[in-house]
Design a protein around this motif. Structure first.
Motif, PDB file in Angstrom:
ATOM      1  N   HIS A  89       0.816  -1.220   0.000  1.00  0.00           N
ATOM      2  CA  HIS A  89       0.000   0.000   0.000  1.00  0.00           C
ATOM      3  C   HIS A  89       0.853   1.275   0.000  1.00  0.00           C
ATOM      4  O   HIS A  89       0.351   2.362   0.299  1.00  0.00           O
ATOM      5  N   ARG A  90       2.114   1.154  -0.347  1.00  0.00           N
ATOM      6  CA  ARG A  90       3.074   2.256  -0.208  1.00  0.00           C
ATOM      7  C   ARG A  90       2.756   3.465  -1.071  1.00  0.00           C
ATOM      8  O   ARG A  90       3.215   4.573  -0.789  1.00  0.00           O
ATOM      9  N   HIS A  91       1.964   3.298  -2.137  1.00  0.00           N
ATOM     10  CA  HIS A  91       1.646   4.415  -3.019  1.00  0.00           C
ATOM     11  C   HIS A  91       0.609   5.361  -2.430  1.00  0.00           C
ATOM     12  O   HIS A  91       0.372   6.436  -2.974  1.00  0.00           O
ATOM     13  N   PHE A  92      -0.031   4.967  -1.331  1.00  0.00           N
ATOM     14  CA  PHE A  92      -1.086   5.770  -0.725  1.00  0.00           C
ATOM     15  C   PHE A  92      -0.547   6.478   0.509  1.00  0.00           C
ATOM     16  O   PHE A  92       0.057   5.852   1.384  1.00  0.00           O
ATOM     17  N   ALA A  93      -0.785   7.775   0.573  1.00  0.00           N
ATOM     18  CA  ALA A  93      -0.197   8.616   1.625  1.00  0.00           C
ATOM     19  C   ALA A  93      -0.558   8.148   3.030  1.00  0.00           C
ATOM     20  O   ALA A  93      -1.710   7.794   3.301  1.00  0.00           O
ATOM     21  N   GLY A  94       0.424   8.174   3.908  1.00  0.00           N
ATOM     22  CA  GLY A  94       0.222   7.828   5.301  1.00  0.00           C
ATOM     23  C   GLY A  94       0.533   6.391   5.648  1.00  0.00           C
ATOM     24  O   GLY A  94       0.699   6.058   6.828  1.00  0.00           O
ATOM     25  N   THR A  95       0.607   5.534   4.645  1.00  0.00           N
ATOM     26  CA  THR A  95       0.896   4.128   4.896  1.00  0.00           C
ATOM     27  C   THR A  95       2.301   3.962   5.466  1.00  0.00           C
ATOM     28  O   THR A  95       3.261   4.545   4.974  1.00  0.00           O
ATOM     29  N   MET A  96       2.399   3.146   6.500  1.00  0.00           N
ATOM     30  CA  MET A  96       3.684   2.787   7.095  1.00  0.00           C
ATOM     31  C   MET A  96       3.875   1.277   6.963  1.00  0.00           C
ATOM     32  O   MET A  96       2.901   0.525   6.921  1.00  0.00           O
ATOM     33  N   TRP A  97       5.129   0.855   6.907  1.00  0.00           N
ATOM     34  CA  TRP A  97       5.381  -0.581   6.825  1.00  0.00           C
ATOM     35  C   TRP A  97       6.782  -0.899   7.329  1.00  0.00           C
ATOM     36  O   TRP A  97       7.643  -0.035   7.404  1.00  0.00           O
ATOM     37  N   VAL A  98       6.949  -2.156   7.693  1.00  0.00           N
ATOM     38  CA  VAL A  98       8.264  -2.701   8.002  1.00  0.00           C
ATOM     39  C   VAL A  98       8.430  -3.976   7.187  1.00  0.00           C
ATOM     40  O   VAL A  98       7.456  -4.534   6.669  1.00  0.00           O
ATOM     41  N   SER A  99       9.649  -4.443   7.086  1.00  0.00           N
ATOM     42  CA  SER A  99       9.901  -5.673   6.344  1.00  0.00           C
ATOM     43  C   SER A  99       9.350  -6.866   7.115  1.00  0.00           C
ATOM     44  O   SER A  99       9.191  -6.810   8.342  1.00  0.00           O
ATOM     45  N   PRO A 100       9.056  -7.966   6.433  1.00  0.00           N
ATOM     46  CA  PRO A 100       8.630  -9.171   7.148  1.00  0.00           C
ATOM     47  C   PRO A 100       9.635  -9.616   8.204  1.00  0.00           C
ATOM     48  O   PRO A 100       9.242 -10.070   9.284  1.00  0.00           O
TER      49      PRO A 100
END
Length: 243
Positions: free
Chosen positions: A71-82
């Motif tokens: 979902h990285r293309h949508f503003a505000g999304t955060m993530w970490v690697s598996p």
């Protein structure tokens, strides 16, 4: 017992070995639902399940960022690697087990976490001094589960029941009109897509207008009953042969 609300002496005196760890994600859920949807729904199901359960359980604070790069293309999304996510979950459970809470149910609200949680809870059970089981709430709501999308009817319904002020009702039609009907683009049982932006214009999968508060109430009932049964099973299970 809420870990964040208790004192260390209260926790030290708590006679249980059972804990729950909610996990979710901070990611887009279309134009109508908050970025915290997956954390909020995981916490709502956790708390409803604990209200039903006849026993003492330590309720750990939720992990709010998960495996969500799709979902990285949508503003505000955060993530970490598996790898980071698995390590964080494992070490969080290890700290609970250090204090004697070595039976842990991980209550999950994000589809992107499922594979990592299955792997890491198996690793914990095999190799650590703890027994861990993953539980994803939208897999435990009977026939409703087949309609799980993203920001679609199930998540919208549960939000409208538990957190009605967070749903932007005036954007539901916009969300529906830009939604995909399914996750990905499939050919010969293979998904050709990697990121959600490839198949949904606004990040939504499924029809959010089909998720009203009444349906959300039913979903919470089903999910919390399932969690109650799981807590009972984990509490009673002989785990001497685990690990």
């Amino acid at each position: 017992m809420e870990l964040t609300d208790a004192t260390w002496t209260e926790i030290a005196d708590c006679e249980t070995d059972l804990a729950v760890l909610p996990v979710g994600s901070t990611e887009q859920h279309g134009p109508h639902a908050p970025l915290g949807t997956d954390v909020l729904t995981a916490e709502a199901v956790t708390d409803a399940g604990l209200e039903r359960y006849d026993g003492t359980v330590i309720r750990a604070p939720a992990i709010p960022v998960g495996v969500a790069e799709e979902h990285r293309h949508f503003a505000g999304t955060m993530w970490v690697s598996p790898d980071t996510f698995r390590a964080y979950v494992r070490e969080s459970i290890s700290s609970l087990a250090h204090h004697g809470f070595d039976r842990v149910v991980v209550v999950n609200g994000h589809g992107g976490n499922v594979d990592a949680l299955a792997e890491i809870t198996a690793t914990i059970t095999r190799h650590d001094d703890a027994y861990a089981v993953p539980f994803t709430w939208f897999d435990a709501v009977g026939e409703h589960s087949s309609e799980m999308g993203h920001g679609g009817p199930l998540e919208t319904a549960l939000l409208r029941h538990c957190y009605p002020d967070l749903v932007r009702d005036d954007r539901l039609e916009e969300a529906r009109e830009g939604a995909a009907t399914g996750w990905g683009e499939w050919v010969s049982h293979a998904n050709l897509t990697v990121d959600s932006v490839e198949f949904t214009k606004n990040g939504v999968v499924g029809d959010p207008t089909a998720g009203d508060a009444k349906r959300g109430e039913a979903l919470l009932e089903l999910a919390s009953l399932a969690l109650e049964r799981l807590l009972e099973a984990v509490a009673d299970r002989d785990i001497s042969n685990s690990g």
